[in-house]
Design a protein around this motif. Structure first.
Motif, PDB file in Angstrom:
ATOM      1  N   VAL A 183       0.501  -1.999  -0.492  1.00 27.84           N
ATOM      2  CA  VAL A 183       1.245  -1.185   0.487  1.00 27.84           C
ATOM      3  C   VAL A 183       0.379   0.004   0.928  1.00 27.84           C
ATOM      4  CG1 VAL A 183       3.381   0.078   0.908  1.00 27.84           C
ATOM      5  CG2 VAL A 183       3.387  -1.901  -0.628  1.00 27.84           C
ATOM      6  N   GLU A 184      -0.343   0.598  -0.028  1.00 22.44           N
ATOM      7  CA  GLU A 184      -1.236   1.724   0.313  1.00 22.44           C
ATOM      8  C   GLU A 184      -2.253   1.306   1.380  1.00 22.44           C
ATOM      9  OE1 GLU A 184      -2.633   2.611  -3.604  1.00 22.44           O
ATOM     10  OE2 GLU A 184      -0.767   3.635  -4.162  1.00 22.44           O
ATOM     11  N   ALA A 196       9.807  -7.403   4.028  1.00 21.11           N
ATOM     12  CA  ALA A 196      10.680  -6.219   4.129  1.00 21.11           C
ATOM     13  C   ALA A 196      10.822  -5.485   2.792  1.00 21.11           C
ATOM     14  CB  ALA A 196      12.044  -6.629   4.663  1.00 21.11           C
ATOM     15  N   TYR A 197      10.833  -6.227   1.673  1.00 24.03           N
ATOM     16  CA  TYR A 197      11.054  -5.542   0.391  1.00 24.03           C
ATOM     17  C   TYR A 197       9.884  -4.649  -0.005  1.00 24.03           C
ATOM     18  CZ  TYR A 197       8.373  -9.292  -1.982  1.00 24.03           C
ATOM     19  OH  TYR A 197       7.397 -10.167  -2.389  1.00 24.03           O
ATOM     20  N   LYS A 198       8.735  -4.828   0.670  1.00 20.99           N
ATOM     21  CA  LYS A 198       7.575  -3.985   0.343  1.00 20.99           C
ATOM     22  C   LYS A 198       7.488  -2.735   1.225  1.00 20.99           C
ATOM     23  CE  LYS A 198       4.771  -8.018  -0.924  1.00 20.99           C
ATOM     24  NZ  LYS A 198       3.601  -8.790  -0.483  1.00 20.99           N
ATOM     25  N   VAL A 199       8.314  -2.673   2.258  1.00 19.18           N
ATOM     26  CA  VAL A 199       8.289  -1.481   3.129  1.00 19.18           C
ATOM     27  C   VAL A 199       8.832  -0.310   2.310  1.00 19.18           C
ATOM     28  CG1 VAL A 199       9.232  -0.446   5.235  1.00 19.18           C
ATOM     29  CG2 VAL A 199       8.583  -2.883   5.199  1.00 19.18           C
ATOM     30  N   CYS A 226       8.436   4.859  -3.277  1.00 16.88           N
ATOM     31  CA  CYS A 226       8.253   6.085  -2.514  1.00 16.88           C
ATOM     32  C   CYS A 226       6.777   6.175  -2.149  1.00 16.88           C
ATOM     33  CB  CYS A 226       8.694   7.290  -3.328  1.00 16.88           C
ATOM     34  SG  CYS A 226       8.472   8.829  -2.414  1.00 16.88           S
ATOM     35  N   ALA A 227       6.504   6.340  -0.853  1.00 15.92           N
ATOM     36  CA  ALA A 227       5.117   6.493  -0.397  1.00 15.92           C
ATOM     37  C   ALA A 227       4.855   7.976  -0.144  1.00 15.92           C
ATOM     38  CB  ALA A 227       4.898   5.695   0.875  1.00 15.92           C
ATOM     39  N   TYR A 228       3.867   8.506  -0.818  1.00 13.09           N
ATOM     40  CA  TYR A 228       3.406   9.870  -0.530  1.00 13.09           C
ATOM     41  C   TYR A 228       2.240   9.757   0.441  1.00 13.09           C
ATOM     42  CZ  TYR A 228       6.405  11.609  -4.181  1.00 13.09           C
ATOM     43  OH  TYR A 228       7.514  11.941  -4.921  1.00 13.09           O
ATOM     44  N   THR A 282      -2.676  -5.427  -7.435  1.00 16.91           N
ATOM     45  CA  THR A 282      -3.906  -5.106  -6.715  1.00 16.91           C
ATOM     46  C   THR A 282      -3.657  -5.292  -5.222  1.00 16.91           C
ATOM     47  OG1 THR A 282      -4.545  -7.381  -7.106  1.00 16.91           O
ATOM     48  CG2 THR A 282      -5.518  -5.731  -8.544  1.00 16.91           C
ATOM     49  N   GLY A 283      -4.633  -4.878  -4.420  1.00 19.24           N
ATOM     50  CA  GLY A 283      -4.471  -4.919  -2.973  1.00 19.24           C
ATOM     51  C   GLY A 283      -4.226  -6.324  -2.454  1.00 19.24           C
TER      52      GLY A 283
END
Ligand code: OOB
Length: 538
Positions: free
Chosen positions: A450-451, A506-509, A478-480, A199-200
């Motif tokens: 991340v979103e 960094a691992y969440k970028v 991958c971020a769309y 979750t966020g």
């Protein structure tokens, strides 16, 4: 009778607590007393090896006492929250046992966490102190601490291992030991662990002395940990896997020796294995592969190694088969979660079971349900959602009633978000995941978190983060991204930089950023992450 304690901790219903005590799972132990007992039984055995430092059980016990007195002297006491963010150093154990002793609760942060995560942990738990290393892996934690402290009113102290700069030296607060009155009871909380998250906002996992110590004892039996074991801690010490499966705390429970590995690469770890006669360690799958390849090249005597635990993410059968020939030890797959349930393949399981399953639960009282989307039990052997309940699986996240209504069934089963099937022998095989999370080589990333950071960019109209397959890590992110109409054209590096500068670990970028005009939709108009994933894998 246990009732809800301050802070929104949902204890086990009394009937279950009684059953777990009667069965001998919960034995009324606390971490503070555990260290005291081990120190009394064998004061001169080495407990912790950190580089050239070798602390005996007596020394660790005395240090914990002095630091406990120091913390009390600083006005820190029972139920206070203290965010602990340390690399694999002896001081991690010193502070954690000092906190255990006075009943203050460590909140376990990972060394990779940055301002976004740390600020949240401090605010959400109303932490009174934050414990850091001065500089680690090139990052000055003191600067981050100063910023967070300026903004979080409850945060009165920053304690530093090493050069304190503007803050307080951890070593400097230690005092002559004092009698501690009203320390924790076995059914009190011992610490707050972090959830992998889907979750966020990250959720915190409340674990008690009784329940966690049972998971250590159970793990030690299954992994054959005894006082002659030497456990190498390679993964970040605060994570549940190296902490308790059987991990450093399991090893200390057994009176064994813990060797701290400052980095995870074979060039650092293999000489330590040789020097210290390491018998057991735990790795995530990408590291296990790296080690297998390095061991196949030879050069080190790894013959002391008896057991390699691999977990945190799915270990491929192909890689699993290479463990014994390359490293000369028995593989134990471990499928666990900070919320509780831990499964292990057994040391005497047939090799086929060891390489093709993720193990079976620690406890005869671990209840396993495999259900369809409507919580209906599925026939034996079918693949479905894993629900679980048991003597060391939490009944709720800390202070999170809304999440709890979703993450737990009415009768207290935890919805793991994992999709599994059970073999005839009772072993679980992880087949997939239903939660909105990316498992990047064992590091968990909540897509929504991340979103939310991506959506904060003024040029971003919408964003959706999914896992894409990766031969080494298993999955990458991958971020769309859909840009706002008329926004300045953006490139992927700018988006990544933006997210990093918002203080995300960094691992969440996102590893990849793809710009699209629209997202594929499901029948009812929601974003179809399944289609996005299929696109990313192409
Ligand atoms: C461990 O704990 P967490 O809390 O970081 O992550 C738990 C999740 C599980 O729900 C599952 O999705 C995944 O990590 N996972 C595995 C796995 N082990 C964990 N997925 C497939 N195969 C495996 N062997 O990761 C953790 C905690 C204690 C011991 C070991 C791992």
């Amino acid at each position: 009778m246990s009732t809800a304690t301050p802070g929104g901790f949902a204890p086990w219903p009394a009937a279950y607590a009684e059953r777990y005590r009667a069965a001998g799972w919960w034995r009324g132990e606390t971490f503070g007393q555990m260290l005291r007992d081990r120190s009394a039984a064998h004061p001169d055995r080495v407990a912790i090896v950190d580089g050239d430092r070798r602390w005996t059980y007596r020394e660790l016990d005395e240090r914990a006492d002095r630091l406990a007195a120091g913390l009390l002297g600083q006005g820190i006491g029972k139920d206070d929250k203290v965010v602990v963010q340390l690399p694999n150093t002896a001081e991690f154990f010193e502070i954690v046992f000092a906190l255990f002793r006075i009943g203050a609760l460590p909140v376990f942060a990972l060394p990779a966490h940055r301002e976004s995560e740390i600020r949240y942990f401090c605010e959400f738990t109303e932490a009174v102190a934050y414990v850091i290393a001065d500089v680690h892996a090139g990052f000055d934690h003191r600067t981050l601490a100063a910023k967070v402290r300026a903004d979080v009113p409850t945060l009165r102290h920053v304690f530093v291992v090493g050069d304190p700069g503007e803050h307080t030296s951890l070593a400097g607060i230690a005092q002559e030991p004092v009698d501690i009155h009203g320390g924790p009871r076995p059914d009190d909380l011992a610490f707050l662990q972090l959830s992998g998250g889907s979750t966020g906002i990250p959720k915190l996992i409340p674990r008690t002395h009784d329940d966690y110590i049972y998971s250590l004892r159970g793990s030690n039996d299954i992994c054959a940990i005894d006082e002659d074991s030497v456990y190498l801690c390679v993964l970040p010490a605060a994570h549940n896997f190296p902490l308790s499966s059987p991990g450093t705390l399991g090893a200390l429970y057994a009176g064994a020796r813990v060797v701290l590995c400052p980095r995870s690469d074979p060039d650092t770890a293999f000489p330590l294995i040789e020097r210290e006669g390491v018998t057991v360690t735990g790795l995530v799958p990408p590291l296990a592969l790296l080690w297998i390849e390095a061991a196949e090249r030879g050069g080190y005597d790894l013959s002391s190694l008896e057991v390699l635990l691999v977990g945190g993410a799915k270990f491929s059968e192909e890689a699993a088969r290479r463990v014994r020939p390359a490293l000369g030890c028995t593989l134990q797959q471990v499928f666990g979660m900070a919320e509780g349930l831990v499964n292990y393949t057994r040391l005497d399981d047939p090799e086929e079971v060891i390489v093709t399953t993720q193990g079976r639960p620690i406890s005869p009282d671990d209840e396993i349900l495999i259900v369809d989307g409507e919580d209906n039990a599925l026939p034996p052997g079918a693949t479905g959602h894993l629900l679980t309940r048991g003597p060391y699986t939490i009944r709720g996240y800390w202070n999170a009633p809304e999440h709890n209504a979703r993450s737990f069934t009415e009768d207290g089963f935890y919805r793991t978000g994992d999709v599994v099937r059970r073999t005839e022998s009772g072993h679980l095989v992880v087949e997939g995941r239903a939660k909105d999370q990316i498992n990047r080589g064992g590091e968990k990333i909540a897509a929504e978190e991340v979103e939310n950071h991506l959506l904060a960019h003024p040029a971003v109209h919408d964003a959706s983060v999914v896992a894409v397959p990766d031969p080494y890590l298993g999955e990458r992110t991958c971020a769309y991204v859909i840009l706002r109409a008329g926004a300045e054209p953006l490139k992927a590096p700018a988006i990544k930089k933006f997210v990093r500068e918002r203080g995300l670990a960094a691992y969440k970028v996102p590893d990849r950023v793809e710009f699209v005009d629209a997202f594929p939709q499901t029948g009812i108009g929601k974003i179809s992450k399944r289609d996005l994933r299929a696109h990313g894998g192409a």
